[in-house]
Design a protein around this motif. Structure first.
Motif, PDB file in Angstrom:
ATOM      1  N   ASP A  79      49.556  45.793  77.420  1.00 57.64           N
ATOM      2  CA  ASP A  79      49.527  45.485  75.998  1.00 57.64           C
ATOM      3  C   ASP A  79      50.055  44.084  75.734  1.00 57.64           C
ATOM      4  OD1 ASP A  79      48.545  47.974  75.653  1.00 57.64           O
ATOM      5  OD2 ASP A  79      50.299  48.825  74.670  1.00 57.64           O
ATOM      6  N   ALA A  80      49.497  43.447  74.728  1.00 58.48           N
ATOM      7  CA  ALA A  80      49.923  42.103  74.348  1.00 58.48           C
ATOM      8  C   ALA A  80      49.702  41.940  72.849  1.00 58.48           C
ATOM      9  CB  ALA A  80      49.144  41.043  75.120  1.00 58.48           C
ATOM     10  N   PRO A  81      50.527  41.135  72.178  1.00 65.51           N
ATOM     11  CA  PRO A  81      50.340  40.924  70.735  1.00 65.51           C
ATOM     12  C   PRO A  81      49.071  40.132  70.444  1.00 65.51           C
ATOM     13  CG  PRO A  81      52.060  39.483  71.580  1.00 65.51           C
ATOM     14  CD  PRO A  81      51.699  40.405  72.700  1.00 65.51           C
ATOM     15  N   VAL A  82      48.455  40.436  69.321  1.00 63.51           N
ATOM     16  CA  VAL A  82      47.246  39.739  68.876  1.00 63.51           C
ATOM     17  C   VAL A  82      47.496  39.220  67.466  1.00 63.51           C
ATOM     18  CG1 VAL A  82      44.776  39.927  68.392  1.00 63.51           C
ATOM     19  CG2 VAL A  82      45.773  41.220  70.274  1.00 63.51           C
ATOM     20  N   ARG A  83      47.319  37.931  67.282  1.00 61.09           N
ATOM     21  CA  ARG A  83      47.518  37.297  65.983  1.00 61.09           C
ATOM     22  C   ARG A  83      46.168  36.970  65.372  1.00 61.09           C
ATOM     23  NH1 ARG A  83      47.699  31.766  64.832  1.00 61.09           N
ATOM     24  NH2 ARG A  83      48.671  31.218  62.845  1.00 61.09           N
ATOM     25  N   LEU A  84      45.958  37.429  64.135  1.00 56.68           N
ATOM     26  CA  LEU A  84      44.696  37.215  63.443  1.00 56.68           C
ATOM     27  C   LEU A  84      44.943  36.573  62.085  1.00 56.68           C
ATOM     28  CD1 LEU A  84      42.910  40.641  64.068  1.00 56.68           C
ATOM     29  CD2 LEU A  84      42.590  38.525  65.349  1.00 56.68           C
ATOM     30  N   VAL A  85      43.971  35.788  61.652  1.00 49.95           N
ATOM     31  CA  VAL A  85      43.967  35.248  60.298  1.00 49.95           C
ATOM     32  C   VAL A  85      42.609  35.553  59.685  1.00 49.95           C
ATOM     33  CG1 VAL A  85      45.645  33.426  60.741  1.00 49.95           C
ATOM     34  CG2 VAL A  85      43.217  32.983  61.111  1.00 49.95           C
ATOM     35  N   LYS A  86      42.583  35.648  58.397  1.00 53.82           N
ATOM     36  CA  LYS A  86      41.365  36.002  57.672  1.00 53.82           C
ATOM     37  C   LYS A  86      41.028  34.910  56.666  1.00 53.82           C
ATOM     38  CE  LYS A  86      39.399  39.761  54.906  1.00 53.82           C
ATOM     39  NZ  LYS A  86      39.697  41.084  54.270  1.00 53.82           N
ATOM     40  N   ARG A  98      47.648  34.708  55.389  1.00 56.65           N
ATOM     41  CA  ARG A  98      48.827  34.782  56.241  1.00 56.65           C
ATOM     42  C   ARG A  98      48.473  35.516  57.533  1.00 56.65           C
ATOM     43  NH1 ARG A  98      54.103  36.986  53.504  1.00 56.65           N
ATOM     44  NH2 ARG A  98      52.706  38.682  52.928  1.00 56.65           N
ATOM     45  N   PRO A  99      48.952  35.028  58.690  1.00 60.16           N
ATOM     46  CA  PRO A  99      48.607  35.682  59.957  1.00 60.16           C
ATOM     47  C   PRO A  99      49.082  37.128  60.000  1.00 60.16           C
ATOM     48  CG  PRO A  99      49.597  33.528  60.317  1.00 60.16           C
ATOM     49  CD  PRO A  99      49.811  33.855  58.871  1.00 60.16           C
ATOM     50  N   VAL A 100      48.291  37.956  60.635  1.00 62.13           N
ATOM     51  CA  VAL A 100      48.626  39.372  60.836  1.00 62.13           C
ATOM     52  C   VAL A 100      48.769  39.607  62.330  1.00 62.13           C
ATOM     53  CG1 VAL A 100      47.830  41.743  60.589  1.00 62.13           C
ATOM     54  CG2 VAL A 100      47.478  40.103  58.735  1.00 62.13           C
ATOM     55  N   LEU A 101      49.816  40.304  62.721  1.00 61.43           N
ATOM     56  CA  LEU A 101      50.126  40.517  64.130  1.00 61.43           C
ATOM     57  C   LEU A 101      49.997  41.986  64.496  1.00 61.43           C
ATOM     58  CD1 LEU A 101      51.239  39.037  66.708  1.00 61.43           C
ATOM     59  CD2 LEU A 101      53.465  39.919  66.025  1.00 61.43           C
ATOM     60  N   PHE A 102      49.157  42.264  65.489  1.00 64.28           N
ATOM     61  CA  PHE A 102      49.105  43.588  66.108  1.00 64.28           C
ATOM     62  C   PHE A 102      49.927  43.522  67.382  1.00 64.28           C
ATOM     63  CE2 PHE A 102      45.527  43.940  63.320  1.00 64.28           C
ATOM     64  CZ  PHE A 102      45.438  45.283  63.010  1.00 64.28           C
ATOM     65  N   GLU A 103      50.908  44.383  67.498  1.00 65.95           N
ATOM     66  CA  GLU A 103      51.863  44.267  68.596  1.00 65.95           C
ATOM     67  C   GLU A 103      51.484  45.064  69.829  1.00 65.95           C
ATOM     68  OE1 GLU A 103      55.563  45.421  66.841  1.00 65.95           O
ATOM     69  OE2 GLU A 103      56.042  43.359  66.320  1.00 65.95           O
ATOM     70  N   ASP A 154      56.410  33.743  58.419  1.00 62.15           N
ATOM     71  CA  ASP A 154      55.814  34.720  57.509  1.00 62.15           C
ATOM     72  C   ASP A 154      54.557  35.363  58.094  1.00 62.15           C
ATOM     73  OD1 ASP A 154      57.793  34.118  55.709  1.00 62.15           O
ATOM     74  OD2 ASP A 154      56.606  32.614  54.667  1.00 62.15           O
ATOM     75  N   VAL A 155      54.629  35.760  59.347  1.00 63.30           N
ATOM     76  CA  VAL A 155      53.537  36.521  59.940  1.00 63.30           C
ATOM     77  C   VAL A 155      53.690  37.977  59.521  1.00 63.30           C
ATOM     78  CG1 VAL A 155      52.443  37.240  62.087  1.00 63.30           C
ATOM     79  CG2 VAL A 155      53.393  34.941  61.890  1.00 63.30           C
ATOM     80  N   VAL A 156      52.643  38.555  58.946  1.00 64.17           N
ATOM     81  CA  VAL A 156      52.708  39.920  58.435  1.00 64.17           C
ATOM     82  C   VAL A 156      52.541  40.904  59.588  1.00 64.17           C
ATOM     83  CG1 VAL A 156      51.663  41.595  56.877  1.00 64.17           C
ATOM     84  CG2 VAL A 156      51.787  39.193  56.214  1.00 64.17           C
ATOM     85  N   VAL A 157      53.461  41.852  59.695  1.00 59.88           N
ATOM     86  CA  VAL A 157      53.371  42.926  60.671  1.00 59.88           C
ATOM     87  C   VAL A 157      53.397  44.240  59.897  1.00 59.88           C
ATOM     88  CG1 VAL A 157      54.393  43.997  62.703  1.00 59.88           C
ATOM     89  CG2 VAL A 157      54.576  41.533  62.373  1.00 59.88           C
ATOM     90  N   SER A 158      52.266  44.934  59.857  1.00 63.40           N
ATOM     91  CA  SER A 158      52.189  46.172  59.085  1.00 63.40           C
ATOM     92  C   SER A 158      50.915  46.908  59.452  1.00 63.40           C
ATOM     93  CB  SER A 158      52.195  45.871  57.577  1.00 63.40           C
ATOM     94  OG  SER A 158      50.993  45.246  57.196  1.00 63.40           O
ATOM     95  N   ARG A 159      50.753  48.104  58.871  1.00 58.53           N
ATOM     96  CA  ARG A 159      49.512  48.834  59.035  1.00 58.53           C
ATOM     97  C   ARG A 159      48.471  48.419  58.004  1.00 58.53           C
ATOM     98  NH1 ARG A 159      49.104  52.541  62.793  1.00 58.53           N
ATOM     99  NH2 ARG A 159      50.961  53.500  63.669  1.00 58.53           N
ATOM    100  N   LEU A 160      48.853  47.572  57.079  1.00 59.21           N
ATOM    101  CA  LEU A 160      47.919  46.918  56.173  1.00 59.21           C
ATOM    102  C   LEU A 160      47.201  47.864  55.230  1.00 59.21           C
ATOM    103  CD1 LEU A 160      46.336  44.559  58.834  1.00 59.21           C
ATOM    104  CD2 LEU A 160      48.189  44.015  57.272  1.00 59.21           C
ATOM    105  N   GLY A 161      47.662  49.084  55.142  1.00 59.06           N
ATOM    106  CA  GLY A 161      47.083  50.011  54.180  1.00 59.06           C
ATOM    107  C   GLY A 161      45.608  50.261  54.443  1.00 59.06           C
TER     108      GLY A 161
END
Length: 275
Positions: A79-86, A98-103, A154-161
């Motif tokens: 496993d590795a973190p993945v940083r995404l922007v939209k 704002r970047p979103v991080l999947f850990e 300010d990288v967002v780490v969440s389930r993003l609803g």
């Protein structure tokens, strides 16, 4: 003179044949429905000339009955973190969100099977086992918080609803484009009665670390047996030394890179100044 009686006749013992140890016999598995598998190479060495690797996974199905079975191979990398922007449109201008991080996204994931997964087991069974890209577990924390990663604040780490599934699809789409995620519904083939093989294709961008391989045996839509294997992808040679140095002493490594870049720029300027 007293006569001496003749000696008694010699008693010849019957010939005894040497005892031969009974040959070892394997445990009877004729009545067990199970699967066994192995890899042709459990260790992949990555150096400067690494251009990918193909590893053959082979095994056997012990099926005492006439009821058919299916084989599914799942290989998951570290496993590795993945940083995404939209891209978002704001007042007619496209900007990065704002970047979103999947850990917890696996760095490598592939499935190979004797036929499409939807024909082997139902949705609930595949979801419970995490078999298939559609059922891949990509971890994101329950809570919403912001962190600093990759030098970005300010990288967002969440389930993003409700947007979680869209972001999750983006992770899978990007990894598939990089040949790190792959699904082959006909990747497992039987070469003989009960004997099967599958190929694990590692691209040049395959991450290093420990890979876990699961070989599932399905019958009537249910998993009846599994064989677990381990694959190690590691750097060797000069690349390994640089990699370990960069992770053990990152500040010194960064300082040396800056000095090397400055020295290269200085030498280039001196060289081109003469022309």
């Amino acid at each position: 003179m007293i006569p001496i009686p003749p000696p008694p006749p010699a008693i010849i013992a019957p010939a005894v044949e040497p005892r031969v140890a009974a040959p070892e016999r394997s445990v009877d598995t004729a009545s067990d429905l199970r699967i066994a598998a192995a890899l042709t190479d459990a260790r992949v060495r990555v150096d400067s000339g690494f251009s990918g690797a193909t590893i053959v996974l082979y095994g056997a199905v012990f099926n005492p009955g006439d009821q058919p079975t299916d084989v599914v191979v799942v290989v998951r990398g570290p496993d590795a973190p993945v940083r995404l922007v939209k891209k978002t449109r704001n007042m007619g201008v496209w900007l990065n969100s704002r970047p979103v991080l999947f850990e917890g996204a696996p760095g490598f994931y592939m499935t190979a099977s004797t036929r499409p997964l939807s024909d082997i087991a139902d949705f609930g069974q595949l979801r419970r086992l995490g078999v298939g890209v559609d059922h891949l577990r990509i971890d994101a924390p329950e809570e919403t918080r912001t962190v600093t990663r990759y030098g970005v604040r300010d990288v967002v780490v969440s389930r993003l609803g409700e947007d979680y599934l869209d972001w999750r699809r983006a992770v899978i789409r990007l990894r598939e484009a990089a040949a790190l995620y792959n699904t082959d519904p006909a990747g497992v083939s039987f070469v003989d009665r009960g004997l099967f093989r599958a190929e694990v294709e590692l691209p040049t961008t395959a991450p290093t670390g420990i890979y876990n391989a699961e070989v599932w045996l399905f019958q009537d839509g249910d998993p009846v047996s599994v064989s677990n294997l381990t694959l190690t992808v590691e750097k060797v040679g000069f690349e390994r030394n640089v990699y370990e140095f960069a992770h053990r002493q990152p500040w010194l490594y960064g300082l040396m890179c800056v000095l090397l870049a400055a020295m290269t720029g200085y030498l280039a300027s001196r060289l081109f100044r003469r022309f």
